[in-house]
Design a protein around this motif. Sequence first.
Motif, PDB file in Angstrom:
ATOM      1  N   VAL A  84       5.381 -10.209 -11.664  1.00 37.94           N
ATOM      2  CA  VAL A  84       4.129 -10.551 -10.996  1.00 37.94           C
ATOM      3  C   VAL A  84       4.177 -11.935 -10.354  1.00 37.94           C
ATOM      4  CG1 VAL A  84       2.991 -11.495 -13.064  1.00 37.94           C
ATOM      5  CG2 VAL A  84       1.622 -10.442 -11.245  1.00 37.94           C
ATOM      6  N   CYS A  85       4.922 -12.840 -10.924  1.00 33.76           N
ATOM      7  CA  CYS A  85       5.022 -14.195 -10.355  1.00 33.76           C
ATOM      8  C   CYS A  85       6.058 -14.286  -9.238  1.00 33.76           C
ATOM      9  CB  CYS A  85       5.385 -15.202 -11.451  1.00 33.76           C
ATOM     10  SG  CYS A  85       4.103 -15.404 -12.712  1.00 33.76           S
ATOM     11  N   HIS A  86       6.757 -13.181  -8.985  1.00 28.80           N
ATOM     12  CA  HIS A  86       7.846 -13.200  -8.003  1.00 28.80           C
ATOM     13  C   HIS A  86       7.606 -12.227  -6.849  1.00 28.80           C
ATOM     14  CE1 HIS A  86      10.339 -15.667 -10.695  1.00 28.80           C
ATOM     15  NE2 HIS A  86       9.876 -14.904 -11.672  1.00 28.80           N
ATOM     16  N   ARG A  87       6.366 -11.717  -6.737  1.00 30.53           N
ATOM     17  CA  ARG A  87       6.095 -10.711  -5.706  1.00 30.53           C
ATOM     18  C   ARG A  87       6.489 -11.196  -4.315  1.00 30.53           C
ATOM     19  NH1 ARG A  87       6.377  -7.647  -2.349  1.00 30.53           N
ATOM     20  NH2 ARG A  87       4.880  -6.103  -1.562  1.00 30.53           N
ATOM     21  N   ASP A  88       6.241 -12.442  -4.003  1.00 34.74           N
ATOM     22  CA  ASP A  88       6.505 -12.934  -2.654  1.00 34.74           C
ATOM     23  C   ASP A  88       7.986 -13.183  -2.386  1.00 34.74           C
ATOM     24  OD1 ASP A  88       3.823 -12.779  -2.054  1.00 34.74           O
ATOM     25  OD2 ASP A  88       3.410 -14.860  -2.592  1.00 34.74           O
ATOM     26  N   GLU A  89       8.814 -13.044  -3.399  1.00 35.65           N
ATOM     27  CA  GLU A  89      10.262 -13.125  -3.202  1.00 35.65           C
ATOM     28  C   GLU A  89      10.862 -11.753  -2.909  1.00 35.65           C
ATOM     29  OE1 GLU A  89      12.443 -15.560  -6.165  1.00 35.65           O
ATOM     30  OE2 GLU A  89      10.461 -15.967  -7.000  1.00 35.65           O
ATOM     31  N   LEU A  90      10.075 -10.706  -3.076  1.00 42.73           N
ATOM     32  CA  LEU A  90      10.593  -9.339  -3.003  1.00 42.73           C
ATOM     33  C   LEU A  90      10.192  -8.628  -1.726  1.00 42.73           C
ATOM     34  CD1 LEU A  90       9.772  -8.160  -6.637  1.00 42.73           C
ATOM     35  CD2 LEU A  90      12.024  -8.829  -5.761  1.00 42.73           C
ATOM     36  N   LEU A  91      11.089  -7.758  -1.254  1.00 38.17           N
ATOM     37  CA  LEU A  91      10.774  -6.758  -0.244  1.00 38.17           C
ATOM     38  C   LEU A  91      10.749  -5.411  -0.949  1.00 38.17           C
ATOM     39  CD1 LEU A  91      13.186  -7.844   2.653  1.00 38.17           C
ATOM     40  CD2 LEU A  91      10.718  -8.215   2.539  1.00 38.17           C
ATOM     41  N   ILE A  92       9.596  -4.754  -0.896  1.00 41.48           N
ATOM     42  CA  ILE A  92       9.442  -3.450  -1.553  1.00 41.48           C
ATOM     43  C   ILE A  92       9.059  -2.430  -0.493  1.00 41.48           C
ATOM     44  CG2 ILE A  92       8.156  -2.137  -3.270  1.00 41.48           C
ATOM     45  CD1 ILE A  92       7.784  -4.811  -4.775  1.00 41.48           C
ATOM     46  N   SER A  93       9.838  -1.376  -0.415  1.00 43.87           N
ATOM     47  CA  SER A  93       9.588  -0.352   0.595  1.00 43.87           C
ATOM     48  C   SER A  93       9.316   0.990  -0.071  1.00 43.87           C
ATOM     49  CB  SER A  93      10.794  -0.216   1.533  1.00 43.87           C
ATOM     50  OG  SER A  93      11.948   0.182   0.822  1.00 43.87           O
ATOM     51  N   THR A  94       8.524   1.816   0.618  1.00 48.23           N
ATOM     52  CA  THR A  94       8.351   3.201   0.195  1.00 48.23           C
ATOM     53  C   THR A  94       8.243   4.073   1.433  1.00 48.23           C
ATOM     54  OG1 THR A  94       7.270   4.649  -1.405  1.00 48.23           O
ATOM     55  CG2 THR A  94       5.829   3.288  -0.012  1.00 48.23           C
ATOM     56  N   LYS A  95       8.247   5.392   1.205  1.00 39.60           N
ATOM     57  CA  LYS A  95       8.322   6.347   2.307  1.00 39.60           C
ATOM     58  C   LYS A  95       7.446   7.553   2.007  1.00 39.60           C
ATOM     59  CE  LYS A  95      13.265   5.299   2.264  1.00 39.60           C
ATOM     60  NZ  LYS A  95      13.362   5.058   0.811  1.00 39.60           N
ATOM     61  N   ALA A  96       7.140   8.305   3.055  1.00 39.38           N
ATOM     62  CA  ALA A  96       6.425   9.566   2.905  1.00 39.38           C
ATOM     63  C   ALA A  96       6.914  10.534   3.964  1.00 39.38           C
ATOM     64  CB  ALA A  96       4.916   9.358   3.033  1.00 39.38           C
ATOM     65  N   GLY A  97       6.900  11.810   3.622  1.00 42.79           N
ATOM     66  CA  GLY A  97       7.327  12.828   4.573  1.00 42.79           C
ATOM     67  C   GLY A  97       8.003  14.020   3.933  1.00 42.79           C
ATOM     68  N   HIS A  98       8.679  13.814   2.815  1.00 42.84           N
ATOM     69  CA  HIS A  98       9.277  14.940   2.095  1.00 42.84           C
ATOM     70  C   HIS A  98       8.243  15.555   1.153  1.00 42.84           C
ATOM     71  CE1 HIS A  98      13.431  15.052   3.427  1.00 42.84           C
ATOM     72  NE2 HIS A  98      13.454  13.723   3.410  1.00 42.84           N
ATOM     73  N   ASP A  99       8.574  16.726   0.641  1.00 44.71           N
ATOM     74  CA  ASP A  99       7.658  17.499  -0.207  1.00 44.71           C
ATOM     75  C   ASP A  99       7.242  16.674  -1.422  1.00 44.71           C
ATOM     76  OD1 ASP A  99       6.200  19.596  -1.181  1.00 44.71           O
ATOM     77  OD2 ASP A  99       7.909  20.631  -2.058  1.00 44.71           O
ATOM     78  N   MET A 100       5.910  16.520  -1.595  1.00 48.73           N
ATOM     79  CA  MET A 100       5.414  15.649  -2.660  1.00 48.73           C
ATOM     80  C   MET A 100       4.357  16.317  -3.516  1.00 48.73           C
ATOM     81  SD  MET A 100       5.601  12.842  -4.204  1.00 48.73           S
ATOM     82  CE  MET A 100       4.622  11.956  -5.407  1.00 48.73           C
TER      83      MET A 100
END
Length: 331
Positions: A84-100
């Motif tokens: 939680v104290c390092h959120r701004d150091e991270l790149l977090i990606s997600t995706k959508a489009g496959h069967d969910m």
Amino acid sequence: MFDPNRYDGRMPYRRCGDSGLLFPAISLGFWHNFGHVDNFQESRKMMHRAFDRGVTHFDLANNYGPPAGSAEENVGRILIEDFVCHRDELLISTKAGHDMWAGPYGEWGSRKHLLSSLDQSLRRLRLDYVDIFYSHRPDPDTRLEETMSALATSVHSGKALYVGLSKYPLKKLKKAVKILKQMGIRTLIYQPPYSILNRWPEANGILDWLQEEGIGCIVFSPLAQGMLTPKYLDGIPADSRAARPEGFLQTEQVEAQQEKIRSLGDLAAAHGMPLHHLAMKWSLRSSAVTSSIIGARNVAQLDDTLDSLKCPDLEGGLLEAIDAIAPIDKK
């Protein structure tokens, strides 16, 4: 809690196209080994170890698991408890489009699916926003304008900082990028599969075009789902991914590539490195490639793959030898 020397130069960072972002040369992906079927504490240790070694990009998708969604749930728990104290150091990606999920809106490229999926992902990840939101695959039946409008909305709403596209063929990729630009959204990054055994982004001119446009490229499956590791040099082990009836890697795929795998293994050994280190260095040899996404079953495997960065850059003669074994398929 984390290594204060994690940015001491051991991890090289590469600019994502002509954007303001720098990515670690190797990113950690959660396609496998972070679902509810896996060991949660080992997943936590891998995220900690990756960050300690300068990996600042974690790559997810809505359907990663298994079961679908569970990788985001587990990562979300680890993020809120440990990062939680390092959120701004991270790149977090997600995706959508496959069967969910069940029903007509549980996959593909409608606004309904993409924006609903993003909201679900944020809840699972326990985040207010993701750094990158991707259209995970092109939808053959939905107009690109609709899919791209959903990506634009994700940025305008503050739920994503940037957008990306994954697995789009070049013609559709060019059109999608143009539509997004008309909507005031610049495409940050493109994500294709890419390895010595799968060179279609080269064959189709995608890498060259991305570089011309100043768009980053982050590749997945640089080890061809494990085929470019020592595991398959002498056949298919009983405990390997290819030996299981489920999953993406099948026995016939390995058998079709066996001769190339052995030749590449011999070439790597002749140059004093294991096959998977050769494959990782190869995947990063082009300036068009921003980062290469790896998966790992445990901390030891993660460390081993990250250690490929210690190998010297591949020189012309070695690259020519690789090309001779696994040339670009221009079909």
